[in-house]
Design an enzyme around this catalytic site. Structure first.
Site, PDB file in Angstrom:
ATOM      1  N   LYS A 185      41.898  36.163  37.014  1.00  0.00           N
ATOM      2  CA  LYS A 185      41.097  37.287  38.444  1.00  0.00           C
ATOM      3  C   LYS A 185      41.129  38.046  38.336  1.00  0.00           C
ATOM      4  O   LYS A 185      41.666  39.123  38.379  1.00  0.00           O
ATOM      5  CB  LYS A 185      41.962  36.293  39.400  1.00  0.00           C
ATOM      6  CG  LYS A 185      41.255  36.538  40.793  1.00  0.00           C
ATOM      7  CD  LYS A 185      42.277  35.522  42.157  1.00  0.00           C
ATOM      8  CE  LYS A 185      41.547  36.380  43.042  1.00  0.00           C
ATOM      9  NZ  LYS A 185      42.500  35.860  44.499  1.00  0.00           N
ATOM     10  N   GLU A 193      45.162  27.148  43.562  1.00  0.00           N
ATOM     11  CA  GLU A 193      44.562  28.435  42.846  1.00  0.00           C
ATOM     12  C   GLU A 193      46.689  28.744  42.879  1.00  0.00           C
ATOM     13  O   GLU A 193      47.383  27.866  43.445  1.00  0.00           O
ATOM     14  CB  GLU A 193      44.464  29.734  43.928  1.00  0.00           C
ATOM     15  CG  GLU A 193      45.085  31.012  42.934  1.00  0.00           C
ATOM     16  CD  GLU A 193      44.425  31.890  44.281  1.00  0.00           C
ATOM     17  OE1 GLU A 193      44.083  32.987  43.689  1.00  0.00           O
ATOM     18  OE2 GLU A 193      43.913  31.288  45.116  1.00  0.00           O
ATOM     19  N   CYS A 227      38.895  31.990  43.090  1.00  0.00           N
ATOM     20  CA  CYS A 227      39.646  32.482  44.852  1.00  0.00           C
ATOM     21  C   CYS A 227      38.316  33.577  45.222  1.00  0.00           C
ATOM     22  O   CYS A 227      36.983  33.333  45.423  1.00  0.00           O
ATOM     23  CB  CYS A 227      40.428  32.429  45.555  1.00  0.00           C
ATOM     24  SG  CYS A 227      41.071  32.339  47.247  1.00  0.00           S
TER      25      CYS A 227
END
Length: 278
Positions: free
Chosen positions: A116, A43, A153
């Protein structure tokens, strides 16, 4: 479908963007030399995980997507014949920023990006200060190694996106992360194997390593691939050291498992309406 040799990179913050970019170019070359056909970085791969602080100076890491970094690595992808997943800090326009992963095909073509969706905003993870929630859905990219999806994540705590990627045909999903030691550590080896089983595809889980100057806790690595049966493919990576993880993924196992367990046949979407009620 056969065997796909895939790679993950977990590494530490080197101190500046250019050295991180150069280090990842070297990792990509090493992966290609080992025969890898696809690679995913961690990330925000060229930056520190700055979300442990709230400071507007870190906005300077953001860039357009496609843009300088994607173009640089697209040229490398074409040279190496390597599918690349590049988790970057995206600026759509000044003040409009996303936590994004760009997908580059083996011929250097830019295929698109994932933003995300789920953003933590708790001590040590002040992500809503830096990012807007993703708004591009859950795209699946038709690459030289098959159908690839991305989750990022904190997304991994939410089963809906894993399933959306599955229903869109994903065969291999990457989850690039920046996860520090603490309460969620035990979940790292639990949630992603469970998601691989529930959705009957491969997952590549990537986490950075080491301590960084902007946080109180170090990152614990332990990157891995997990198969559709929920089994680790080879060893889990170190919890302290940078590592290039290269594994052979038997993509034919996906059909074997889906025929055996038939989860897709037995789904009941007609009964799930209340699950998405606000």
């Amino acid at each position: 479908m056969g065997i796909v040799r895939a790679a993950l990179v977990q590494t530490n913050w080197t101190g500046d963007k250019e050295s991180m970019l150069a280090a990842h170019e070297d990792y990509a070359r090493r992966a290609a030399a080992h025969g890898a056909a696809v690679i995913c970085f961690q990330e925000l791969f060229y930056a520190p995980y700055f979300c442990q602080r709230q400071d507007t100076r870190f906005y300077d890491y953001a860039e357009s997507v496609p843009g300088p970094t994607t173009e640089r690595f697209a040229a490398l992808a074409k040279e190496l014949g390597l599918v690349m997943i590049l988790p970057v800090y995206e600026q759509q326009q000044p003040g409009l920023l996303y936590n994004t992963a760009a997908v580059i095909d083996a011929d250097g073509a830019y295929l698109g990006k994932y933003r995300k969706h789920h953003l933590p905003h708790v001590h040590g993870f002040w992500e809503k200060f830096y990012f807007r929630p993703g708004n591009l859905g859950w795209p699946v990219f038709d690459t030289a190694v098959g159908k690839v999806g991305v989750y990022i994540c904190y997304d991994r705590h939410f089963p809906e996106g894993w399933r959306a990627l599955a229903l869109a045909g994903a065969e291999l999903v990457f989850n690039p992360s920046a996860t520090s030691r603490g309460l969620s550590g035990y979940l790292w080896r639990l949630e992603q194997p469970a998601a691989a089983v529930a959705n009957e595809y491969y997952i590549g889980a990537i986490n950075r390593v080491g301590a960084e100057e902007y946080g109180d806790d170090d990152f614990y690595g332990t990157s891995y691939f997990v198969d559709p049966e929920g089994k680790f493919v080879g060893d889990v990576a170190s919890d302290t050291d940078p590592e290039l993880v290269v594994r052979d993924l038997d993509m034919d196992l996906i059909k074997v498992v889906r025929d055996r367990w038939a989860f897709y046949r037995d789904r009941r979407p007609d009964a799930y309406g209340p699950l998405v009620a606000p």
